[in-house]
Write an enzyme that holds these catalytic residues in place. Structure first.
Site, PDB file in Angstrom:
ATOM      1  N   LYS A 187      54.944 -84.699  -2.170  1.00  0.00           N
ATOM      2  CA  LYS A 187      54.289 -85.979  -2.300  1.00  0.00           C
ATOM      3  C   LYS A 187      53.184 -86.050  -3.232  1.00  0.00           C
ATOM      4  O   LYS A 187      53.096 -87.127  -4.221  1.00  0.00           O
ATOM      5  CB  LYS A 187      54.032 -86.683  -0.816  1.00  0.00           C
ATOM      6  CG  LYS A 187      55.188 -86.877  -0.044  1.00  0.00           C
ATOM      7  CD  LYS A 187      54.694 -86.984   1.454  1.00  0.00           C
ATOM      8  CE  LYS A 187      56.187 -87.092   2.234  1.00  0.00           C
ATOM      9  NZ  LYS A 187      56.007 -87.425   3.650  1.00  0.00           N
TER      10      LYS A 187
ATOM     11  N   GLN B 120      51.242 -86.909   8.158  1.00  0.00           N
ATOM     12  CA  GLN B 120      52.379 -86.432   8.111  1.00  0.00           C
ATOM     13  C   GLN B 120      52.752 -85.838   9.595  1.00  0.00           C
ATOM     14  O   GLN B 120      51.881 -85.470  10.297  1.00  0.00           O
ATOM     15  CB  GLN B 120      52.392 -85.183   7.240  1.00  0.00           C
ATOM     16  CG  GLN B 120      53.407 -84.323   7.136  1.00  0.00           C
ATOM     17  CD  GLN B 120      54.712 -84.958   6.178  1.00  0.00           C
ATOM     18  OE1 GLN B 120      54.231 -85.918   5.502  1.00  0.00           O
ATOM     19  NE2 GLN B 120      55.862 -84.800   6.396  1.00  0.00           N
TER      20      GLN B 120
ATOM     21  N   ASP C 260      54.009 -95.475   5.133  1.00  0.00           N
ATOM     22  CA  ASP C 260      55.135 -95.019   5.526  1.00  0.00           C
ATOM     23  C   ASP C 260      55.862 -96.131   6.620  1.00  0.00           C
ATOM     24  O   ASP C 260      57.145 -95.700   6.801  1.00  0.00           O
ATOM     25  CB  ASP C 260      54.681 -94.121   6.728  1.00  0.00           C
ATOM     26  CG  ASP C 260      54.970 -92.403   6.135  1.00  0.00           C
ATOM     27  OD1 ASP C 260      55.904 -92.256   5.261  1.00  0.00           O
ATOM     28  OD2 ASP C 260      54.243 -91.547   6.504  1.00  0.00           O
TER      29      ASP C 260
END
Ligand code: GUN
Length: 299
Positions: A59, A103, A126
């Site tokens: 990412k 994450q 997200d």
């Protein structure tokens, strides 16, 4: 006897993601030319899980490729929940950050639901916050979870019709299965499908998958979907990325999808490989969400 030759097409997630990255780069250049600072994504990583380290690394690298700024906050796995909530609040209030991710998975002593709820919905690139999941459910514009968004981008790129089709999603996770099922049944260009969500309590799964025009395998069990479970001409999207020991690899492991590729591929009209299918699309979808977050504050 009828003979016909089926041409199976391999879905190239790497190539599609590179093309979208080029479009994002152009958008970033236009955005900054109007006097805005570049989009800025932050990622919180807790602990040293091998998979998470790799994903977050991808990412951050992708941000560099398209001209975004990125910040990685990497913490020890013994940090407290309170500490993490404080870091989330700092990012919520930092005007230099357009969007951020936490994450997953988080260590067991930290309540992930509580942490995700603390992320400001406007910065939740997200798409995990209940406000954004709620908007997705209502068909309102929002940040859509990156993997399901990436899957719809692939379907769109290959002109794979979803309207009126039978889609079977295997797996009901908050990150992939559930949002994918909502997205594909919503009224939209890559929606309008008749979606069945299957999971560990589903009885006679094969009966379901054999009816499917499109199968999304997102349960995290290597090579779970076998040839006899798939009808001729189906589209198969493999979301699995399990690390399996492999002494022939320098890393000591190889990535295995949820689909027994060699058996399933010959029956398919389209299929995604692992790696190089859904994975790169997840990363590029996160970039798309971050660009959107930046554009929401910019001019
Ligand atoms: N863990 C596995 N997939 C994801 C994802 O898309 N986002 C975050 N934050 N964590 C993950």
């Amino acid at each position: 006897m009828n003979f016909y030759i089926r041409t199976m097409k391999l879905i190239d997630g790497k190539a599609v993601s590179e093309a979208i990255k080029n479009q994002i780069t152009d958008s970033v250049n236009q955005f900054t030319a109007r006097g805005n600072r570049a989009p800025h994504l932050a990622a919180i990583l807790v602990g040293n899980d091998g998979g998470s380290l790799t994903y977050v690394g991808h990412k951050v690298k992708a941000c560099e490729q398209v001209g975004f700024k990125s910040t990685l906050l990497h913490f020890d796995d013994n940090i407290t929940e309170e500490f993490l909530l404080n870091e989330v609040e700092n990012l919520n209030n930092n005007n230099e950050i357009d969007g951020f991710i936490v994450q997953l998975p988080l260590p067991k002593h930290i309540n992930a639901d509580k942490v995700l709820l603390a992320v400001k919905p406007e910065k939740d690139v997200d798409g995990f916050h209940p406000v954004n999941v709620g908007k997705l459910t209502l068909g309102l514009p929002t940040f859509v979870s990156a993997t399901p968004l990436g899957i719809t981008k692939l379907l769109e790129h290959y002109n794979i019709e979803t309207s009126g089709k039978n889609v079977v999603v295997i797996g009901r996770s908050n990150i992939v299965g559930r949002p994918a099922s909502i997205l594909l049944s919503n009224q939209s260009k890559t929606g309008n499908a008749t979606v069945t969500v299957c999971h560990s309590k589903t009885q006679n799964l094969k009966e379901q998958t054999l009816r499917a025009d499109i199968i999304i395998a997102a349960l995290g069990k290597p090579e779970f979907l076998t040839g006899e479970m798939v009808k001729e001409g189906a589209v198969v999207i493999d979301v699995g990325t399990t690390r399996v020991a492999d002494t022939s690899k320098k890393s000591g492991f190889s990535l295995k999808g949820d689909v027994k590729f060699d058996e399933v591929a010959p029956k398919c009209s389209y299929i995604t490989p692992v790696p190089g299918g859904v994975g790169p699309m997840t990363v590029v979808s996160l970039l798309l969400n971050t660009l959107q977050a930046a554009q929401n504050r910019g001019n």
